[in-house]
Design an enzyme around this catalytic site. Sequence first.
Site, PDB file in Angstrom:
ATOM      1  N   GLN A 163      33.868  11.252  57.345  1.00 40.84           N
ATOM      2  CA  GLN A 163      32.614  12.000  57.462  1.00 40.84           C
ATOM      3  C   GLN A 163      31.406  11.139  57.818  1.00 40.84           C
ATOM      4  OE1 GLN A 163      31.930  15.642  55.040  1.00 40.84           O
ATOM      5  NE2 GLN A 163      30.531  14.328  53.935  1.00 40.84           N
ATOM      6  N   GLU A 205      23.006  14.681  59.453  1.00 40.98           N
ATOM      7  CA  GLU A 205      22.299  13.607  58.766  1.00 40.98           C
ATOM      8  C   GLU A 205      21.660  12.610  59.725  1.00 40.98           C
ATOM      9  OE1 GLU A 205      24.908  12.024  55.796  1.00 40.98           O
ATOM     10  OE2 GLU A 205      24.968  13.921  54.707  1.00 40.98           O
ATOM     11  N   ASP A 242      32.087   7.019  54.176  1.00 39.10           N
ATOM     12  CA  ASP A 242      32.295   8.166  53.283  1.00 39.10           C
ATOM     13  C   ASP A 242      33.443   8.958  53.878  1.00 39.10           C
ATOM     14  OD1 ASP A 242      32.353  10.417  51.729  1.00 39.10           O
ATOM     15  OD2 ASP A 242      30.362  11.146  52.287  1.00 39.10           O
ATOM     16  N   GLU A 285      33.373   5.638  50.021  1.00 33.97           N
ATOM     17  CA  GLU A 285      33.082   6.789  49.155  1.00 33.97           C
ATOM     18  C   GLU A 285      34.165   7.851  49.304  1.00 33.97           C
ATOM     19  OE1 GLU A 285      29.748  10.352  49.181  1.00 33.97           O
ATOM     20  OE2 GLU A 285      29.155   8.357  49.867  1.00 33.97           O
ATOM     21  N   ASP A 312      32.032  10.597  44.529  1.00 32.42           N
ATOM     22  CA  ASP A 312      31.055  11.664  44.779  1.00 32.42           C
ATOM     23  C   ASP A 312      31.638  12.983  44.291  1.00 32.42           C
ATOM     24  OD1 ASP A 312      29.215  13.504  45.733  1.00 32.42           O
ATOM     25  OD2 ASP A 312      29.740  13.232  47.835  1.00 32.42           O
ATOM     26  N   LYS A 337      23.753  12.641  43.096  1.00 33.32           N
ATOM     27  CA  LYS A 337      23.120  13.739  43.834  1.00 33.32           C
ATOM     28  C   LYS A 337      22.479  14.672  42.817  1.00 33.32           C
ATOM     29  CE  LYS A 337      26.228  13.756  47.848  1.00 33.32           C
ATOM     30  NZ  LYS A 337      27.384  14.428  48.500  1.00 33.32           N
ATOM     31  N   ARG A 366      21.479  15.068  50.454  1.00 31.92           N
ATOM     32  CA  ARG A 366      22.538  16.000  50.840  1.00 31.92           C
ATOM     33  C   ARG A 366      22.400  16.255  52.340  1.00 31.92           C
ATOM     34  NH1 ARG A 366      25.471  18.133  46.364  1.00 31.92           N
ATOM     35  NH2 ARG A 366      27.031  18.387  48.007  1.00 31.92           N
ATOM     36  N   SER A 367      23.433  16.842  52.925  1.00 32.96           N
ATOM     37  CA  SER A 367      23.383  17.090  54.374  1.00 32.96           C
ATOM     38  C   SER A 367      22.335  18.138  54.724  1.00 32.96           C
ATOM     39  CB  SER A 367      24.756  17.502  54.900  1.00 32.96           C
ATOM     40  OG  SER A 367      25.280  18.579  54.157  1.00 32.96           O
ATOM     41  N   LYS A 388      21.434   6.271  49.762  1.00 34.94           N
ATOM     42  CA  LYS A 388      22.107   6.829  50.938  1.00 34.94           C
ATOM     43  C   LYS A 388      21.294   8.038  51.361  1.00 34.94           C
ATOM     44  CE  LYS A 388      26.095   9.223  51.529  1.00 34.94           C
ATOM     45  NZ  LYS A 388      27.483   9.647  51.356  1.00 34.94           N
TER      46      LYS A 388
END
Length: 427
Positions: A163, A205, A242, A285, A312, A337, A366-367, A388
């Site tokens: 990702q 992102e 990730d 991740e 995560d 998060k 977050r995205s 991040k």
Amino acid sequence: MSAIVDIIGREILDSRGNPTVECDVLLESGTMGRAAVPSGASTGSREAIELRDGEAGRYGGKGVLKAVEHINTEISEAIMGLDASEQAFLDKTLLELDGTDNKSRLGANAMLAVSMAVAKAAAEEAGLPLYRYFGGSGAMQLPVPMMNIVNGGAHANNSLDIQEFMIVPVSQPTFREALRCGAEVFHALKKILSDRGMSTAVGDEGGFAPNFGSNDECLSTILQAIEKAGYRAGEDVLLALDCAASEFYHDGKYQLAGEGLQLSSTEFTDYLANLADKFPIVSIEDGMHESDWAGWKTLTDKLGKKVQLVGDDLFVTNTRILKEGIEKGIANSILIKINQIGTLTETFAAIEMAKRAGYTAVISHRSGETEDSTIADIAVGLNAGQIKTGSLSRSDRISKYNQLLRIEEDLGDIASYPGKSAFYNLR
């Protein structure tokens, strides 16, 4: 007393054009705090529940008017008149009002918006920048950024299964110089992709989302961009991944459709170990599915001394799950998060638990983001050491980097940038 006298919840849009929750909290003195919550695309099954309306004819069912109504009615009634400086008590009040294990009644999005807005109002009332309000006089360390310059998986429409492919600037003396390094590598990569006739469109992102033939090809191209920008891979800039492995784990196998591979947990561990041997990868991740704890143990035993292994979807910012992971020797880092857990108090507890166990804590966006930059203040306030928050494009990502620049400027000579020492879990 910093008494709360008014609370206003509203529906706004995030960076993907989906509704999210914003909250204003007004204090007796006239000071106000405003906060907006993010939303994820690849989510862990044990995350706190983000309350959506489910009304198909409005925003495709993604409206948040129910969550907003909870803020403007029940939550408002419960916290009106409370002292905004008593964050732990306020968050406890929210948790008791919700009354569920996963915040499914009021919605984690409603609760987090209020929790954050109260903290911002209290900081304003105290005449303190938010990072200083969170961390006191000990807050002075800027975080090392993991910059997502190539997007794949659920964050992009391309053939990459992993990702996020990230660069990690570590040799620079300041955050400002680290940010410059990241931006220069980002632009060098854009030129390389353009020269090859590959797409330079960006994903959720802010990273590029071209169709590479393999993860290996993508990483090799990033190394070329680092060199083209005048930096040394493995010295000035490290790499991070990730995998978001829960997204491609089906029928007991890790199915890398882009490469035509179906791998067992042990085979996927070997796959990742091979990448870590070939490239200067410092962090991976979600290298295994969130429920594949046996796979996580295999991965940790094989790579945990030389690669940061971040949980995560595995830990979802939850101290109960993190405690179990620590006891079983699973991973060596937690991704933080704020909307996975739903209050600032619980978020800070997860960071502190990780640190006590020798795990690192990586503060994350977050995205689906907004212009809210609270996570930048959390990263510095709690001396987390790593953040991040996306690529070097899209203002929803840049807002966090710019806030970190302001904080570094505010700190002046006492500001520090940890570089490689941020990875204290690899000593």
